[in-house]
Design a protein around this motif. Structure first.
Motif, short mmCIF file in Angstrom:
data_model
loop_
_atom_site.label_atom_id
_atom_site.label_comp_id
_atom_site.label_asym_id
_atom_site.label_seq_id
_atom_site.Cartn_x
_atom_site.Cartn_y
_atom_site.Cartn_z
N PHE A 145 -2.57 -2.44 -3.18
CA PHE A 145 -2.61 -1.58 -1.94
C PHE A 145 -3.12 -2.25 -0.73
O PHE A 145 -4.01 -2.25 -0.53
N ARG A 175 0.72 -1.57 4.08
CA ARG A 175 1.42 -0.55 4.18
C ARG A 175 2.12 -0.54 5.27
O ARG A 175 0.93 -0.08 6.26
N SER A 219 2.94 2.53 8.88
CA SER A 219 3.34 3.36 8.39
C SER A 219 4.77 3.92 9.16
O SER A 219 5.41 3.21 10.33
N ASN A 272 5.46 4.66 -3.59
CA ASN A 272 4.76 6.21 -3.26
C ASN A 272 6.09 6.63 -2.63
O ASN A 272 6.07 6.69 -1.30
N GLU A 320 0.90 8.35 8.43
CA GLU A 320 0.88 7.70 7.76
C GLU A 320 0.39 6.33 6.85
O GLU A 320 1.93 5.73 7.06
N SER A 341 -0.35 4.05 5.36
CA SER A 341 -1.15 4.08 3.40
C SER A 341 -1.59 3.10 3.20
O SER A 341 -1.27 1.81 3.52
N SER A 342 -2.05 1.84 2.21
CA SER A 342 -2.41 0.94 1.97
C SER A 342 -2.00 0.34 0.41
O SER A 342 -1.35 -0.58 0.29
N GLN A 343 -1.25 1.42 0.01
CA GLN A 343 0.30 0.99 -0.76
C GLN A 343 0.67 -0.24 0.18
O GLN A 343 1.54 -0.02 0.51
N SER A 370 6.11 2.54 3.42
CA SER A 370 6.65 4.53 2.95
C SER A 370 8.26 4.60 3.15
O SER A 370 8.91 4.61 4.23
N ASN A 374 -5.81 6.16 -0.22
CA ASN A 374 -4.74 5.56 1.41
C ASN A 374 -5.74 5.34 2.13
O ASN A 374 -7.26 5.69 2.22
N SER A 411 -6.38 5.56 6.42
CA SER A 411 -6.13 6.42 7.09
C SER A 411 -6.66 6.70 8.83
O SER A 411 -7.74 6.31 8.95
#
Length: 385
Positions: free
Chosen positions: A3, A6, A8, A24, A34, A36-38, A42, A206, A208
């Motif tokens: 995580f 990631r 944006s 995700n 978005e 995200s830490s994934q 995205s 996530n 933000s």
């Protein structure tokens, strides 16, 4: 670091998010970026039905992650146990290996959370555990990198300045540096702790970022890539370059042959551990940097690539205990003793006889400073002291 980092992206979609096999698949309104830490970039679309029908990961992902988790958890637990249990394992290098095993263990423990999130398609653990998980996951990666950096510096001092550095190259000092590694790692990942939470729009854990979202995301990727990988890699490379220069320029001196052999063996082990780390993490960090310049297309092929990059980072954490067993006689014999595979009347007796015929390396290491007592004598392995 599943995580982490990631990238944006923007989309005009209003489709609710879904998650499949560790990926995700999300969408957001036009005015929302978005971040995200994934680990994976995205994957967005105007309609979820437009996404590829399926990915060849459902069963494969579960099997691979299960194997990596079991091997990594048991292997690193075994490393931690033998270093803590046996007094003769408490060398300077092994103190750093203990810290690296703790970081690998913490990273491996994130797999069940990733799996749960993938199966349920949402984060079920609440906002507090989201912050805890994100912080621990990111800290483990930084701690691994910093620990390898400190180990490399220690190897440089042991080889280039063996006498001068012997005054403070001690296990107690190594423990202090290990603690500093975790403190520094926590301070560096504070932005993750602050901005990670469960997003109401997607019910996903996530990061933000505040406005401007894109700028924060780009800065974060560069910030973490430089501090968490490329910067330490430069220091590590410089250390081993100086070691190579020193070894090539140094002449053979009487009375130091055994000590040098031991130092070279320990140095070789550390070098291989570092190389495996770089091979497992370099593709991931390189891909994130490339994605800042050129947006990588979103399809089944890139999904496969991203999955491979992620699993490769987990493989690194479960490979280290295997490397210790193959590269260090100390760890090999300690593992065999714990697993009841050591044969004191067989191999051990042969080693003891061989040790009486020629000066034992471990005894030489106790006389000469800076030695990490490599390898174990059979007596040490049998008695566990």
């Amino acid at each position: 670091m599943s995580f982490f980092l990631r990238l944006s992206k923007r989309t005009s979609a209003s489709t609710p998010p879904d998650s499949m096999d560790g990926f995700n698949w999300t969408s957001a309104s036009e005015n929302v970026t978005e971040s995200s830490s994934q680990l994976f970039p995205s994957y967005t679309t105007n309609s979820f039905s437009e996404m590829p029908a399926s990915l060849p990961f459902s069963v494969v992902t579960a099997v691979i992650y299960t194997i990596v988790f079991v091997v990594g958890f048991l292997g690193n637990t075994l490393v931690i146990y033998v270093v803590v249990r046996y007094a003769k394992m408490k060398t300077v290098t092994n103190m750093y290996i203990l810290n690296l095993a703790l970081a690998d263990e913490l990273y491996i423990l994130g797999i069940p959370f990733l799996g749960t999130n993938s199966v349920l398609s949402y984060w079920p653990y609440g906002d507090f555990f989201c912050k805890v998980y994100m912080t621990a996951d990111t800290m483990s990666q930084f701690s691994s990198t910093f620990c390898l950096t400190v180990m490399s510096i220690d190897r440089y001092l042991a080889v280039v300045y063996p006498i001068r550095s012997s005054k403070w190259r001690k296990p107690q000092v190594a423990k202090v540096f290990n603690g500093m590694v975790w403190v520094v790692s926590f301070l560096i990942v504070l932005p993750v702790t602050i901005y990670a939470h469960v997003q109401d729009e997607f019910n996903a854990c996530n990061i933000s970022w505040p406005d401007p979202n894109d700028l924060w995301s780009i800065v974060f990727i560069l910030y973490t890539s430089i501090l968490g990988f490329f910067g330490p890699l430069v220091v590590i490379s410089l250390c081993y370059l100086l070691i190579v220069i020193k070894v090539r320029s140094a002449g053979v001196r009487a009375g130091l042959t055994k000590r040098r052999r031991s130092e070279r063996k320990v140095t070789r082990m550390v070098v291989i551990i570092v190389l495996v780390f770089v091979l497992c993490w370099l593709p991931f960090f390189t891909t994130n940097i490339v994605n800042l310049i050129y947006i990588i297309p979103e399809n089944n092929a890139t999904a496969t690539v991203y999955f491979s990059l992620v699993i490769l980072t987990y493989v690194n954490s479960c490979a280290n205990p295997i490397l210790y067993g193959f590269l260090s006689d100390n760890f090999k014999q300690s593992f065999q003793k714990v697993l009841c595979l050591y044969k004191p009347n067989g191999v051990g007796t042969t080693d003891q006889t061989r040790g009486r015929q020629g000066a034992p390396t471990s005894l030489q290491m106790e006389v000469v400073p800076n030695a990490d007592r490599e390898p174990f004598t059979s007596k040490t392995a049998v008695n566990g002291q």
